[in-house]
Design a protein around this motif. Structure first.
Motif, PDB file in Angstrom:
ATOM      1  N   PRO A 262     -12.135   4.384 -12.630  1.00 51.18           N
ATOM      2  CA  PRO A 262     -11.779   3.012 -13.034  1.00 51.18           C
ATOM      3  C   PRO A 262     -10.393   2.593 -12.546  1.00 51.18           C
ATOM      4  CG  PRO A 262     -12.785   4.173 -14.864  1.00 51.18           C
ATOM      5  CD  PRO A 262     -12.618   5.178 -13.774  1.00 51.18           C
ATOM      6  N   SER A 263      -9.455   3.549 -12.481  1.00 51.47           N
ATOM      7  CA  SER A 263      -8.091   3.190 -12.080  1.00 51.47           C
ATOM      8  C   SER A 263      -7.936   3.039 -10.570  1.00 51.47           C
ATOM      9  CB  SER A 263      -7.115   4.268 -12.577  1.00 51.47           C
ATOM     10  OG  SER A 263      -7.408   5.511 -11.974  1.00 51.47           O
ATOM     11  N   THR A 264      -8.978   3.397  -9.807  1.00 46.33           N
ATOM     12  CA  THR A 264      -8.828   3.408  -8.344  1.00 46.33           C
ATOM     13  C   THR A 264      -8.528   2.021  -7.798  1.00 46.33           C
ATOM     14  OG1 THR A 264     -10.330   5.280  -8.204  1.00 46.33           O
ATOM     15  CG2 THR A 264      -9.949   4.062  -6.176  1.00 46.33           C
ATOM     16  N   ILE A 265      -9.128   1.002  -8.414  1.00 50.34           N
ATOM     17  CA  ILE A 265      -8.946  -0.357  -7.897  1.00 50.34           C
ATOM     18  C   ILE A 265      -7.461  -0.731  -7.895  1.00 50.34           C
ATOM     19  CG2 ILE A 265      -9.250  -1.546 -10.123  1.00 50.34           C
ATOM     20  CD1 ILE A 265     -11.058  -3.543  -8.459  1.00 50.34           C
ATOM     21  N   TYR A 266      -6.704  -0.209  -8.862  1.00 51.57           N
ATOM     22  CA  TYR A 266      -5.256  -0.415  -8.906  1.00 51.57           C
ATOM     23  C   TYR A 266      -4.539   0.592  -8.016  1.00 51.57           C
ATOM     24  CZ  TYR A 266      -0.541   0.427 -10.689  1.00 51.57           C
ATOM     25  OH  TYR A 266       0.803   0.661 -10.794  1.00 51.57           O
ATOM     26  N   LYS A 267      -4.875   1.850  -8.175  1.00 49.88           N
ATOM     27  CA  LYS A 267      -4.083   2.888  -7.509  1.00 49.88           C
ATOM     28  C   LYS A 267      -4.197   2.830  -5.985  1.00 49.88           C
ATOM     29  CE  LYS A 267      -2.818   6.262 -10.894  1.00 49.88           C
ATOM     30  NZ  LYS A 267      -2.732   7.638 -11.317  1.00 49.88           N
ATOM     31  N   GLU A 268      -5.379   2.447  -5.473  1.00 47.28           N
ATOM     32  CA  GLU A 268      -5.575   2.404  -4.026  1.00 47.28           C
ATOM     33  C   GLU A 268      -4.522   1.504  -3.371  1.00 47.28           C
ATOM     34  OE1 GLU A 268      -9.520   1.172  -2.967  1.00 47.28           O
ATOM     35  OE2 GLU A 268      -9.339   2.002  -0.945  1.00 47.28           O
ATOM     36  N   SER A 269      -4.339   0.313  -3.926  1.00 48.01           N
ATOM     37  CA  SER A 269      -3.334  -0.610  -3.380  1.00 48.01           C
ATOM     38  C   SER A 269      -1.927  -0.152  -3.718  1.00 48.01           C
ATOM     39  CB  SER A 269      -3.527  -2.016  -3.947  1.00 48.01           C
ATOM     40  OG  SER A 269      -4.847  -2.415  -3.810  1.00 48.01           O
ATOM     41  N   ALA A 270      -1.748   0.353  -4.939  1.00 48.41           N
ATOM     42  CA  ALA A 270      -0.394   0.701  -5.389  1.00 48.41           C
ATOM     43  C   ALA A 270       0.159   1.898  -4.608  1.00 48.41           C
ATOM     44  CB  ALA A 270      -0.400   0.994  -6.882  1.00 48.41           C
ATOM     45  N   ILE A 271      -0.691   2.878  -4.327  1.00 45.91           N
ATOM     46  CA  ILE A 271      -0.242   4.047  -3.552  1.00 45.91           C
ATOM     47  C   ILE A 271       0.212   3.598  -2.175  1.00 45.91           C
ATOM     48  CG2 ILE A 271      -1.037   6.149  -2.390  1.00 45.91           C
ATOM     49  CD1 ILE A 271      -2.925   6.579  -4.828  1.00 45.91           C
ATOM     50  N   GLN A 272      -0.632   2.772  -1.524  1.00 48.02           N
ATOM     51  CA  GLN A 272      -0.283   2.293  -0.187  1.00 48.02           C
ATOM     52  C   GLN A 272       0.985   1.445  -0.246  1.00 48.02           C
ATOM     53  OE1 GLN A 272      -3.342  -0.003   1.802  1.00 48.02           O
ATOM     54  NE2 GLN A 272      -2.248   0.051   3.760  1.00 48.02           N
ATOM     55  N   GLY A 273       1.079   0.592  -1.248  1.00 45.72           N
ATOM     56  CA  GLY A 273       2.236  -0.286  -1.383  1.00 45.72           C
ATOM     57  C   GLY A 273       3.524   0.495  -1.611  1.00 45.72           C
ATOM     58  N   LEU A 274       3.451   1.503  -2.483  1.00 52.21           N
ATOM     59  CA  LEU A 274       4.636   2.318  -2.765  1.00 52.21           C
ATOM     60  C   LEU A 274       5.084   3.049  -1.495  1.00 52.21           C
ATOM     61  CD1 LEU A 274       6.497   3.348  -5.176  1.00 52.21           C
ATOM     62  CD2 LEU A 274       5.123   5.420  -5.081  1.00 52.21           C
ATOM     63  N   PHE A 275       4.115   3.573  -0.745  1.00 55.99           N
ATOM     64  CA  PHE A 275       4.427   4.290   0.492  1.00 55.99           C
ATOM     65  C   PHE A 275       5.116   3.354   1.490  1.00 55.99           C
ATOM     66  CE2 PHE A 275       3.453   5.775   4.766  1.00 55.99           C
ATOM     67  CZ  PHE A 275       3.808   7.109   4.688  1.00 55.99           C
ATOM     68  N   MET A 276       4.562   2.147   1.632  1.00 60.47           N
ATOM     69  CA  MET A 276       5.141   1.207   2.603  1.00 60.47           C
ATOM     70  C   MET A 276       6.554   0.799   2.195  1.00 60.47           C
ATOM     71  SD  MET A 276       1.663  -0.976   3.253  1.00 60.47           S
ATOM     72  CE  MET A 276       2.474  -2.398   3.926  1.00 60.47           C
ATOM     73  N   ARG A 277       6.757   0.567   0.899  1.00 56.32           N
ATOM     74  CA  ARG A 277       8.084   0.192   0.416  1.00 56.32           C
ATOM     75  C   ARG A 277       9.083   1.332   0.648  1.00 56.32           C
ATOM     76  NH1 ARG A 277       8.129  -1.448  -5.691  1.00 56.32           N
ATOM     77  NH2 ARG A 277       8.599   0.704  -6.160  1.00 56.32           N
ATOM     78  N   MET A 278       8.590   2.560   0.428  1.00 59.77           N
ATOM     79  CA  MET A 278       9.469   3.717   0.552  1.00 59.77           C
ATOM     80  C   MET A 278       9.906   3.937   1.999  1.00 59.77           C
ATOM     81  SD  MET A 278       8.419   7.364  -0.955  1.00 59.77           S
ATOM     82  CE  MET A 278       9.610   8.604  -1.343  1.00 59.77           C
ATOM     83  N   LEU A 279       8.942   3.839   2.945  1.00 59.87           N
ATOM     84  CA  LEU A 279       9.264   4.167   4.332  1.00 59.87           C
ATOM     85  C   LEU A 279       9.704   2.960   5.163  1.00 59.87           C
ATOM     86  CD1 LEU A 279       6.779   7.008   5.282  1.00 59.87           C
ATOM     87  CD2 LEU A 279       8.895   7.071   4.030  1.00 59.87           C
ATOM     88  N   ALA A 280       9.761   1.784   4.538  1.00 64.71           N
ATOM     89  CA  ALA A 280      10.183   0.572   5.259  1.00 64.71           C
ATOM     90  C   ALA A 280      11.537   0.747   5.975  1.00 64.71           C
ATOM     91  CB  ALA A 280      10.221  -0.618   4.312  1.00 64.71           C
ATOM     92  N   PRO A 281      12.520   1.468   5.367  1.00 61.01           N
ATOM     93  CA  PRO A 281      13.812   1.612   6.064  1.00 61.01           C
ATOM     94  C   PRO A 281      13.702   2.331   7.415  1.00 61.01           C
ATOM     95  CG  PRO A 281      14.019   2.255   3.765  1.00 61.01           C
ATOM     96  CD  PRO A 281      12.559   2.039   4.007  1.00 61.01           C
ATOM     97  N   LEU A 282      12.575   3.017   7.684  1.00 66.56           N
ATOM     98  CA  LEU A 282      12.439   3.742   8.959  1.00 66.56           C
ATOM     99  C   LEU A 282      11.920   2.823  10.074  1.00 66.56           C
ATOM    100  CD1 LEU A 282      10.878   7.119   7.748  1.00 66.56           C
ATOM    101  CD2 LEU A 282      13.258   6.590   8.230  1.00 66.56           C
ATOM    102  N   VAL A 283      11.462   1.611   9.728  1.00 67.91           N
ATOM    103  CA  VAL A 283      10.932   0.697  10.745  1.00 67.91           C
ATOM    104  C   VAL A 283      12.094   0.154  11.562  1.00 67.91           C
ATOM    105  CG1 VAL A 283       9.709  -1.471  11.134  1.00 67.91           C
ATOM    106  CG2 VAL A 283       8.936   0.099   9.337  1.00 67.91           C
ATOM    107  N   THR A 284      12.006   0.359  12.883  1.00 67.69           N
ATOM    108  CA  THR A 284      13.125  -0.053  13.728  1.00 67.69           C
ATOM    109  C   THR A 284      12.792  -1.286  14.539  1.00 67.69           C
ATOM    110  OG1 THR A 284      12.308   1.597  15.277  1.00 67.69           O
ATOM    111  CG2 THR A 284      14.237   2.183  13.963  1.00 67.69           C
ATOM    112  N   THR A 285      11.509  -1.530  14.775  1.00 73.95           N
ATOM    113  CA  THR A 285      11.159  -2.711  15.608  1.00 73.95           C
ATOM    114  C   THR A 285      10.311  -3.690  14.834  1.00 73.95           C
ATOM    115  OG1 THR A 285       9.287  -1.430  16.428  1.00 73.95           O
ATOM    116  CG2 THR A 285      11.240  -1.577  17.830  1.00 73.95           C
TER     117      THR A 285
END
Lengths: 285, 161
Positions: A262-285
């Motif tokens: 039941p929690s997957t509908i939330y966690k699927e987006s949240a996991i991806q979102g957290l990862f993108m927010r975390m690694l955003a400082p590594l984006v150079t271009t």
């Protein structure tokens, strides 16, 4: 109701003698912030409480030839203020800043957090990306085990009852240019993590990621590294699209482990979102 | 039964003290029910609300999450040691004048968190205050008056020093 005995050994040898005799009937107390709750609600019913919080072998944060050595009895508050960890393990220090509350950080220990084996333990993802090893002491001597092998499942500790975690050794990783810990909870303080994650990377001047370690907690039965995610980014200069893809792989791999819930509908987006927010400082271009 | 009792010696609000109790007694139970100091409150009993905050060796802790046995040899401060009704501590004065108190149930815990903060950091920023009291829930005030009271207490402290 059985009568509980409280023991506070003066030396590690005394503690190990007791565990050798009565380990199965004993709960080890380091800070007590989890154990006292378990005693209160009847989840823990030991005959003995063994208070190891004052054993000198479990104290201190030191730099050794093998790596950074963190005593199992070190509190989250000590981790928060450690100059050594600020330099050598910033993601571990990062997790201490959002850990519970000031009152709990003053007492709760890293050893207790690991040994409690909660899937949400905030110190575990940072230890895992450092390939930290726990130094275990028993009457037969000492041995080491990888931190991610301590929990065999949620709240299930694989360590034998006659051993105790003395220290954690964090492998040195030279040239790290990026390290972070992130967590999603229901509120800022005192929240048990819904999702937590630690990462560290070495990024070359041309933007390429030469080295990356990433570990996710709270989402799988035990916190773990995701090699597919690390491999997707290693050797490449991250764009926003590449980080999005790696976050997608992370969410898919996590769901492959847990199955759809039941929690997957939330966690699927949240996991991806957290990862993108975390690694955003590594984006150079 | 006898050998399961724990006896400890510790300092309580500056005075040497001793106590004996069953091993699973929490520090909160010791303070409230054995020592009969009712200023320290029990809210949630699981470390989420901070109403039971006391100071052990200079650090704010949740007394509900600690065994009384862990206090052996330690120095413990409760709200009773802070001030007396006719001689309030400056932090208490600041809470009274700043309307940092409504129902009052969270107040002893907030006072002790504030005391630990100001002893360590006499001139805290607003962010320092937020970090120090994040573990203390208040359901009445909305926190604005508590922040103002702590800032006033800090200003008073630094003026006097």
């Amino acid at each position: 109701m059985a009568v509980i005995q409280y023991l506070r050994p003066e030396t590690l040898d005394e503690a190990l003698d007791h565990l050798h005799r009565s380990g199965r009937r004993t709960k080890i107390l380091a800070g007590g912030t989890d154990l006292v709750v378990d005693l209160r609600n009847g989840e823990a019913k030991p005959e003995f409480i063994l208070d190891v919080s004052r054993l000198p072998e479990l104290q201190g944060i030191d730099v050794t030839p093998d790596g950074v050595s963190v005593g199992a009895g070190v509190t989250l508050a000590e981790i928060e203020s450690s100059e050594v960890l600020k330099r050598q393990a910033p993601s571990l220090q990062g997790c201490s800043r959002t850990f519970a509350s000031r009152q709990i950080r003053n007492v709760a220990t890293i050893g207790g957090n690991v040994a409690h084996c909660s899937p949400c333990g905030d110190t575990v993802p940072p230890l895992v990306i450092h390939e930290a090893r726990a130094v275990l002491a028993g009457k037969g001597g000492r041995r080491e085990v990888a931190v991610e092998q301590i929990a065999s499942g949620p709240y299930a500790c694989s360590l034998p009852p006659d051993e105790i975690i003395v220290r954690f050794i964090l492998k040195p990783v030279p040239g790290i240019t990026f390290a972070d810990f992130q967590k999603i909870g229901r509120r800022r303080a005192l929240a048990i993590a819904r999702i937590n994650a630690a990462a560290m990377a070495r990024q070359e001047p041309d933007g390429k990621i030469a080295f990356l370690r990433f570990a996710l907690g709270s989402c799988t039965p035990t916190p773990q590294r995701l090699p597919e995610v690390e491999d997707h980014l290693t050797g490449r200069a991250p764009t926003a699209k590449l980080i999005w893809e790696a976050g997608r792989i992370l969410a898919e791999r996590t769901i492959a482990i847990t199955g759809r819930r039941p929690s997957t509908i939330y966690k699927e987006s949240a996991i991806q979102g957290l990862f993108m927010r975390m690694l955003a400082p590594l984006v150079t271009t | 039964m006898q050998d399961a009792l724990v006896s400890i010696r510790f300092r309580l609000n500056g005075r040497p003290s001793s106590a004996e109790f069953p091993a699973d007694t929490t520090a909160l139970r010791l303070i409230r029910d054995v020592l009969n100091l009712k200023g320290t409150k029990e809210g949630c009993g699981i470390g989420e609300c901070g109403a039971c905050t006391v100071i052990v060796d200079g650090k704010a802790v949740n007394s509900c999450l600690m065994l009384a046995a862990q206090l052996d040899g330690r120095s413990v401060a409760t709200v009773e040691g802070l001030g007396a009704p006719d001689a309030l501590h400056p932090i208490q004065e600041a809470f009274v004048h700043g309307h940092g108190v409504q129902c009052g149930f969270c107040t002893p815990g907030l006072l002790m968190s504030t005391k630990a903060l100001l002893d360590e950091n006499p001139a805290p920023t607003r962010a320092d205050i937020a970090t120090a009291i994040a573990g203390n829930l208040c359901r009445c005030t909305g926190y604005h008056h508590i922040f103002a009271s702590i800032e006033a207490a800090a200003a008073g402290t630094s003026n006097k020093d």
